[in-house]
Enzyme design. Structure first.
Site, short mmCIF file in Angstrom:
data_model
loop_
_atom_site.label_atom_id
_atom_site.label_comp_id
_atom_site.label_asym_id
_atom_site.label_seq_id
_atom_site.Cartn_x
_atom_site.Cartn_y
_atom_site.Cartn_z
N ASP A 144 -7.72 -4.62 10.89
CA ASP A 144 -7.34 -3.44 10.10
C ASP A 144 -7.41 -3.66 8.61
O ASP A 144 -6.80 -2.93 7.84
CB ASP A 144 -5.95 -2.96 10.50
CG ASP A 144 -4.89 -4.01 10.18
OD1 ASP A 144 -5.25 -5.11 9.75
OD2 ASP A 144 -3.69 -3.71 10.36
N GLU A 157 0.82 -1.20 0.00
CA GLU A 157 0.00 0.00 0.00
C GLU A 157 0.86 1.26 0.00
O GLU A 157 1.93 1.29 0.61
CB GLU A 157 -0.89 0.04 1.25
CG GLU A 157 -1.92 -1.07 1.29
CD GLU A 157 -2.77 -1.00 2.54
OE1 GLU A 157 -3.92 -1.48 2.47
OE2 GLU A 157 -2.31 -0.49 3.58
#
Lengths: 346, 346
Positions: free
Chosen positions: B227, B56
């Site tokens: 998460d 990411e």
């Protein structure tokens, strides 16, 4: 450890390999990756705009390697003695997520853009094209000239820039390049008799660098300068008369010359030409136009090329961007809190 | 030149400042930035998923500085002796687009996540909370424990992990931390009598780490482990009984515990509490839940803190990620093509 290639080492690598050989090798990697285009994850670039410019992240992946480039564009930087565009990039292993290589990409972007232009021209320009006009003699111009020398038959340049200082810098840098270079007082003069026209001006505005009447049949146009919304170089009439080749259509319709055209304006994806799925130039009378804005796969190829190029050399340095704990769950242990802090060096 | 802070220097900086002082200082930067939340550009993170994990890019900007973090998540890495999560980040000047600082963020992410948890608990937990349960004793666990020691009144830990090796590692690392730590054979035992419950398990699946009957009135839950899509730790019933606080609602609804709830499930943005616009805990009977997934502003704050921390010290090194041509348009001149390649070092 992550391998680091800074600007000093990238320049050393280029000198070691030789500029033209470097550009040919780089073009080979770019071509290989274009030919397997469907394997790549095409992620739109992520831009953060401000009053002074833009910072972009450009990622892509082929499923085995992941790359991203950080690149800024700040037209006013030049006035402060800074560069308009700087860049760096990272190549990572998809299987582990670990970064492998961190490289400067200010020089490398200029090299890969030029290598891509020449590679594409080899497929699209008339066979035997020897004369190239270049309009715009900024930071990218010498790289373009040298890539065409390395990859095509172009040996004569007719060049123009409205800024005499830029022109002087170009002529100085090209003095020993083994090309015949003529500085022309007007862009109309520069394009006269050219087989290929490279437009590479830097003004961030809708500018007419090439007007319709300047472009005769058979010419290949390498339109490099227009690469963001609001920044174009060609009169729309030229696009209508020619066949337009692009990297990623979705991106080029926003950022390229064809932002001036309707959404369904026909284009050919350049990877399909390089892969042999579609023809490039079909007659000597075609006007072919490479509406180049740059895509993340080209940076991916460039990072891959640099990684292979520095392997086993001292053109790179190991940096401790990653930790290597004995027990991967013992991140805390890496702080070595009970070690006395004395005389550690980096 | 760009400043570089690798893992070695980041650990040196932490030891030099002292871990608890570092965490307090870092929490101060995070709090300052949460308080001016509306100034930040909130860009969704850009994820590249593969069979083995995700890479990411998380950018943000306050208009003066720009930061992004590269972070991977590869659950299977541990089996190969590698870390599940590694990260690095860059802080840049928005006005010029130039990068200023490149820092490792594997350690720094653990530190900022823990500092954020403790900072938020200070606003949400019952006054005088001294006992914290911790479920999950992986890479992040000691950082959480030390941040609560540094920022709150927590002095007693009741901890549990299904893996005895993880538990041993935690107990070893906490031996000299100045906290009373009891290892419990079950999570039910661990939460008994706790004022605060921190869940921080690593399994990438819908797991019930906390069931409804384990959570009594007045407890603050610091839910850190869940998460990403498909990864949660709390039974939905707990969320219905409590008040849920989040970083960026759009992101948390996809990645956090509340992915289990309807899209209009009410949440409070934590920045509004820290800025004094909304109350945190309103009674001693409230169940407060910080559904933490991590947001780019926390990385921005952490990079800002490191930059200020290393200024004027030798905890950083200059690297040549940027070029500095005398004439900014003379990029080509940087290749120094006519210099003999001899004895240059990096």
């Amino acid at each position: 450890m992550v391998q680091y290639v800074g600007t000093t080492n990238l320049a050393r690598l280029v000198r070691h390999v030789g500029l033209e050989a470097f550009l040919r090798g780089l073009a080979g990697y770019i071509e290989d990756d274009f030919r397997r285009w469907p394997q790549f994850e095409k992620i739109p670039r992520l831009a953060s705009h401000s009053a002074s410019g833009v910072i972009e992240l450009m990622p892509t992946s082929d499923g085995a390697l992941y790359a991203f480039k950080y690149v800024n564009g700040h037209p006013c930087n030049t006035a402060a003695g800074l560069q308009t565009v700087t860049a760096f990039g990272v190549l990572s292993d998809v299987a582990t997520g670990y970064p492998l290589l961190l490289s400067e990409m200010t020089l490398l972007t200029a090299l890969r853009t030029a290598a891509t232009s020449a590679l594409v021209a080899r497929s699209l320009a008339r066979r035997g094209s020897r004369v190239m006009a270049m309009i715009g003699l900024g930071a990218q111009s010498e790289f373009q000239a040298m890539a065409f020398r390395a990859l095509t038959d172009v040996r004569r340049l007719q060049v123009h820039d409205t800024d005499p200082a830029a022109a002087r810098k170009f002529m100085r840098n090209m003095a020993r390049a083994g090309m015949e270079v003529t500085l022309m007082p007007t862009s109309t003069g520069a394009v006269m008799g050219a087989d290929i026209i490279t437009t590479i001006t830097a003004d961030k505005q809708q500018a007419t660098v090439l007007s319709d009447n300047m472009v005769g049949p058979g010419v290949h146009i390498n339109a490099v300068g227009g690469d963001c919304p609001g920044k174009t170089e060609l009169q729309p009439g030229i696009l209508s008369r020619g066949r337009v080749f692009v990297e990623l259509p979705e991106q080029t319709r926003v950022e390229g010359e064809i932002q001036q055209m309707p959404d369904d304006f026909p284009v050919t994806e350049i990877w399909r030409v390089l892969a042999g799925h579609e023809p490039g130039r079909v007659s000597d009378h075609d006007i072919t136009i490479f509406d180049s804005v740059g895509f993340a796969t080209e940076d991916f190829s460039a990072l891959r090329y640099v990684r292979d190029g520095v392997a086993g050399t001292d053109f790179c340095a190991d940096i401790d961007l990653l930790t290597a704990p004995r027990d991967p769950r013992d991140l805390f242990g890496l702080l070595d809190l009970h070690e006395p802090e004395a005389g550690n060096s980096i």
